[in-house]
Each structure stands twice: as C-alpha cells, then as structure tokens.
Scaffold this active site. Sequence first.
Site, mmCIF file in Angstrom:
data_model
loop_
_atom_site.group_PDB
_atom_site.id
_atom_site.type_symbol
_atom_site.label_atom_id
_atom_site.label_comp_id
_atom_site.label_asym_id
_atom_site.label_seq_id
_atom_site.Cartn_x
_atom_site.Cartn_y
_atom_site.Cartn_z
ATOM 1 C CG LEU A 1 -3.732 -8.074 25.076
ATOM 2 C CD1 LEU A 1 -4.255 -9.575 24.818
ATOM 3 C CD2 LEU A 1 -4.292 -7.522 26.226
ATOM 4 C CG ASP A 2 1.502 -7.361 30.149
ATOM 5 O OD1 ASP A 2 1.936 -6.387 29.450
ATOM 6 O OD2 ASP A 2 1.040 -7.295 31.165
ATOM 7 C CE LYS A 3 7.143 -15.221 26.813
ATOM 8 N NZ LYS A 3 8.720 -15.435 27.265
#
Length: 329
Positions: free
Chosen positions: A140-142
């Site tokens: 997942l993105d940050k």
Amino acid sequence: MTDTTDSIKETKIVPLDQGHKRFDQVAALLFDDYSRSRIQNWISGGQLTVDGKTRRNRDKLIGGETLVLDAVLEVNEGWAAQSIELNVVYQDEHIIVINKPAGLVVHPGAGNPDGTMLNALLYRYPELASVPRAGIVHRLDKDTTGLMVVARTLQAQTGLAEQLQDRSMGREYSAICMGVMISGGTIDAPIDRHPKQRTKMAVAPLTMGKEAVTHYRVIKRLRNHTLVRCKLETGRTHQIRVHMSHIGNPIVGDPVYAGRSRLPKGVTLEVMTVMKRFKRQALHAGYLELIHPQTGLQMHWEADIPADFQELLDEMEHELKVYGTEFDL
C-alpha cells in the site's frame, strides 16, 4: 547489506503422465512450494537439472526423468529489525494480516532506508528474515491505510503471490473522490511510468503500459464529492489513484494525481477546514479476501475507515444534509 543463503536440496521423479510437457511446467507442478518464475530462474542457472544435466525451460520431457534441485535461497539480513507498532488483525503459522496506518512506508527504499513496515515485521516475527522481502507480497502507498497480508513461510508467499497473479485475491478500497459521480463503472486503462515525471504513474497506450483494471461503484453522492468503493482486478502501482484521476474524479487530498489543490465552489467553512488539514489521499483498503495458502479455506477481513477519513466524511455528509445536491439520492 549482508546476504546469507539457505540451501534447498530436493529430488523428484517425473511421472509418466507428465511426459511431452515443458521442463518448467513439469517442475512447477512437482516443486509447487516455489513460484514459476523462481523455478525458471533455477533452470536457467543450472540449479535444477534433469538426470544430472542442464536443460532449457522450454525443453520437453518424456517422463521418468530424475529432477534434482540444488539451489540457494538468498536471505537478505541487511534490513534492521525495529520496534515499531503494528496493528495485527489476524495471525497464524502461515499468514499475518495487518491494518496499516497512514504514514507508514511498507518497504525500505530511496528516502526510506528504515522505519518501515518491513523493519517492524522483522522485529515482531524474526523468522521472516528467511522469507524474501520479509513475506511481503503486495503493498500500500505510504499514506493509504488498510489491510495487507504477509506470508510467514516461503510456501505461503508462493501461494499468495499466485492468487495475486490469477486475480483470485479480493481487495476493495473506500475512496472519497472529487466531483459528484453519476454511477459506477469499470476503468480498463493500461498504466506505465509517466514519460517525464518518473516518480509518477500514468495511463499509457496498450502497447506500452501494463494491463490495469479497476471496478468502482458509488456508495454515496455528497454535495461536491462522492464516496466510492473500488475493487482491484489488477494491482499496478498507484492504480486507483491514477485511474480515478484519469476519469476526472481524483481522490481527495492526493498530492500527486489531484492536480493543484483546489476547493469546490460553495464548499462550507467546516468542510474547507477539514480538507485543508487532511494531508493525504482519502483512500482506505477496507476489505481483503483470500484463500488460505495452507488450509484452502476462503477467508476475509474488514477494517473500519480511520478517524481522519471518518471526520472528513462526516463533515461532507453534514454539508449534504444542510445544503443538499442537485442529485436525488
């Protein structure tokens, strides 16, 4: 970074009914604890042999041959184990399911050498040092929150990776998008690196980009925004963010794909205030479904949207209640 290795030594006899098939196909069937790509690499490197001889991936077998796997599995111990809090919603001997908070990077990389979820996993589960990428099979993105599955064994990692590849793993996300959307749909648009800004992704011609398919449905139309539910069929980098921007409804707060920060005309002061302090994309991986790689059971988990996302949604729903919208819900 220091690498160590684990030795793998296995012998299999090719069943007669597997004759006249490609070497890599038969090997993938017999050595099913490992991924097809890993097996192909071992064949190309001469670590998986046929009757003591190296063969090509595409070579046909006749049945009855002896396959010997004498390989090394690289284990990277250059990553530090760090005491970082993790919200574990499920764990057993084979898999771990984590509800990732905003701000936590999944994997070390440029600009984030440590302090990541991988470092936290190594601290809490030291045995993950012997699994590639500490068992991480998807990311997942940050600043995207929500559910992720991690493999505790190489066998589980192979099984989960296969589910991602054959699209049998179910992943659904909640997102607040800009604009009032009429209905849901499917976005089938290939994605590749942006031709000029290499840190970004972009919709690309089919001949250049990788296939990317996102299904979305409207959950609630708000006064100036829409709450949608997105289901991934593929899993490209930034896929939902790129696709929603592509159709003209970027995700609220997206610092990369929403363009210049702008507020809708006529937005209330309350919504404006919450939006200004919401410093990330309003995207949450709230549903995860998979087949357990050991038991074969279908399993699923749900994670409530986090507090900052809920606050934003509450203010937008209040705005709708007070001022309404031209759409009849």
